[in-house]
Design an enzyme around this catalytic site. Structure first.
Site, short mmCIF file in Angstrom:
data_model
loop_
_atom_site.label_atom_id
_atom_site.label_comp_id
_atom_site.label_asym_id
_atom_site.label_seq_id
_atom_site.Cartn_x
_atom_site.Cartn_y
_atom_site.Cartn_z
N GLY A 86 0.77 -1.24 0.00
CA GLY A 86 0.00 0.00 0.00
C GLY A 86 0.80 1.29 0.00
O GLY A 86 0.35 2.31 -0.51
N ARG A 125 -5.62 -0.06 -6.24
CA ARG A 125 -4.39 0.58 -5.76
C ARG A 125 -3.85 1.57 -6.79
O ARG A 125 -3.10 2.46 -6.47
CB ARG A 125 -3.29 -0.46 -5.53
CG ARG A 125 -3.55 -1.42 -4.40
CD ARG A 125 -2.26 -2.18 -4.11
NE ARG A 125 -2.46 -3.42 -3.39
CZ ARG A 125 -2.50 -3.51 -2.06
NH1 ARG A 125 -2.37 -2.44 -1.31
NH2 ARG A 125 -2.67 -4.68 -1.47
N ASP A 180 -5.07 2.44 10.79
CA ASP A 180 -6.48 2.21 11.10
C ASP A 180 -6.57 1.77 12.56
O ASP A 180 -6.54 2.60 13.46
CB ASP A 180 -6.99 1.16 10.11
CG ASP A 180 -8.48 0.94 10.16
OD1 ASP A 180 -9.20 1.84 10.63
OD2 ASP A 180 -8.95 -0.14 9.74
N LYS A 235 -6.54 7.22 10.34
CA LYS A 235 -7.96 7.02 10.65
C LYS A 235 -8.06 6.86 12.17
O LYS A 235 -8.17 5.75 12.69
CB LYS A 235 -8.42 5.74 9.95
CG LYS A 235 -9.76 5.84 9.28
CD LYS A 235 -10.33 4.50 8.93
CE LYS A 235 -10.03 4.01 7.55
NZ LYS A 235 -10.57 2.64 7.31
P1 IMP Z 1 -4.37 -1.50 10.97
O1 IMP Z 1 -3.47 -2.62 11.38
O2 IMP Z 1 -5.80 -1.74 11.35
O3 IMP Z 1 -3.87 -0.14 11.43
O4 IMP Z 1 -4.45 -1.50 9.41
C1 IMP Z 1 -3.43 -1.12 8.63
C2 IMP Z 1 -3.56 -1.68 7.24
O5 IMP Z 1 -4.91 -2.01 6.88
C3 IMP Z 1 -3.10 -0.64 6.26
O6 IMP Z 1 -1.74 -0.79 6.01
C4 IMP Z 1 -3.96 -0.91 5.06
O7 IMP Z 1 -3.30 -1.85 4.24
C5 IMP Z 1 -5.22 -1.53 5.59
N1 IMP Z 1 -6.33 -0.55 5.68
C6 IMP Z 1 -6.79 0.09 6.76
N2 IMP Z 1 -7.80 0.92 6.48
C7 IMP Z 1 -7.98 0.81 5.14
C8 IMP Z 1 -8.89 1.44 4.22
O8 IMP Z 1 -9.73 2.29 4.55
N3 IMP Z 1 -8.75 1.07 2.92
C9 IMP Z 1 -7.84 0.16 2.48
N4 IMP Z 1 -6.96 -0.45 3.32
C10 IMP Z 1 -7.03 -0.12 4.63
MG MG Z 2 -3.99 -3.19 2.47
#
Ligand code: IMP
Ligand code: MG
Length: 182
Positions: free
Chosen positions: A47, A168, A106, A134
């Site tokens: 990403g 992407r 996220d 986020k």
């Molecule tokens: P986390 O571990 O929940 O912080 O998520 C991180 C990963 O989830 C990021 O590196 C993204 O690849 C994916 N991700 C989180 N939110 C989104 C979104 O809104 N769209 C697409 N991918 C997301």
């Molecule tokens: Mg992803």
């Protein structure tokens, strides 16, 4: 030229807005790491690739690049609750200044895991730069050191962000149209 994808409900950040903000983020790197002897930018695959490639055009100090592949989403729109290292980076980071480059934080699970792993390798410093934050979904106390935009609590796609590995390649970031969820 890209037309707006039907899978995008509304555009959040245009290509121009992204490029402007990313150039500002690069200036922060140039300022804060000016005295660094060994800076390494570590992109989280896949990403962060568009973000990182745009960012380094404006980074004018010496740095190395490396990549780490972590999986947390399994191609859906919710975190799986754990993060797995799929492919490790190639370079040694001991005594180096490490800046992790991520496209979105996220829940914070992925970055917490990556931070724990990389700090065990004794870097001189370890910081996080994310394009989007986020905040509303955070389940831990993880905070980025640098953030491009604070993003609303929507599933977003484009500019590296995927839905089931697709979208992407969009040059902008928009809210995913839930009509296309499967
Ligand atoms: P986390 O571990 O929940 O912080 O998520 C991180 C990963 O989830 C990021 O590196 C993204 O690849 C994916 N991700 C989180 N939110 C989104 C979104 O809104 N769209 C697409 N991918 C997301
Ligand atoms: Mg992803």
């Amino acid at each position: 030229m890209h037309k707006i994808s039907p899978m995008v409900e509304r555009v959040l950040y245009t290509q121009e807005q992204l490029e402007t903000r990313i150039a500002q983020l690069a200036e922060l790197i140039n300022r804060d790491y000016k005295k660094s002897k060994d800076l390494i930018l570590v992109g989280l695959m896949k990403g962060s690739l568009p973000f990182m490639m745009q960012l380094i055009k404006f980074v004018d100090i010496d740095c190395r690049l490396d990549f780490l592949t972590v999986s947390s989403y399994n191609g859906k729109t919710h975190s799986s609750g754990s993060a797995k290292i799929i492919l490790d980076m190639a370079q040694d980071i001991e005594n180096k200044d490490v800046l992790i480059i991520e496209e979105i934080i996220d829940s914070g699970i992925t970055l917490a895991r990556v931070k724990e792993l990389l700090s065990s390798r004794k870097p001189n410093s370890l910081k996080i730069m994310t394009l989007l934050d986020k905040k509303a979904n955070r389940i831990n106390d993880l905070e980025p050191d640098y953030s491009g935009f604070e993003c609303e609590d929507e599933f977003v796609v484009g500019f590296g962000l995927d839905y089931d590995e697709k979208l992407r390649n969009l040059p902008y970031i928009g809210v995913f149209n839930k009509k296309y969820l499967d």
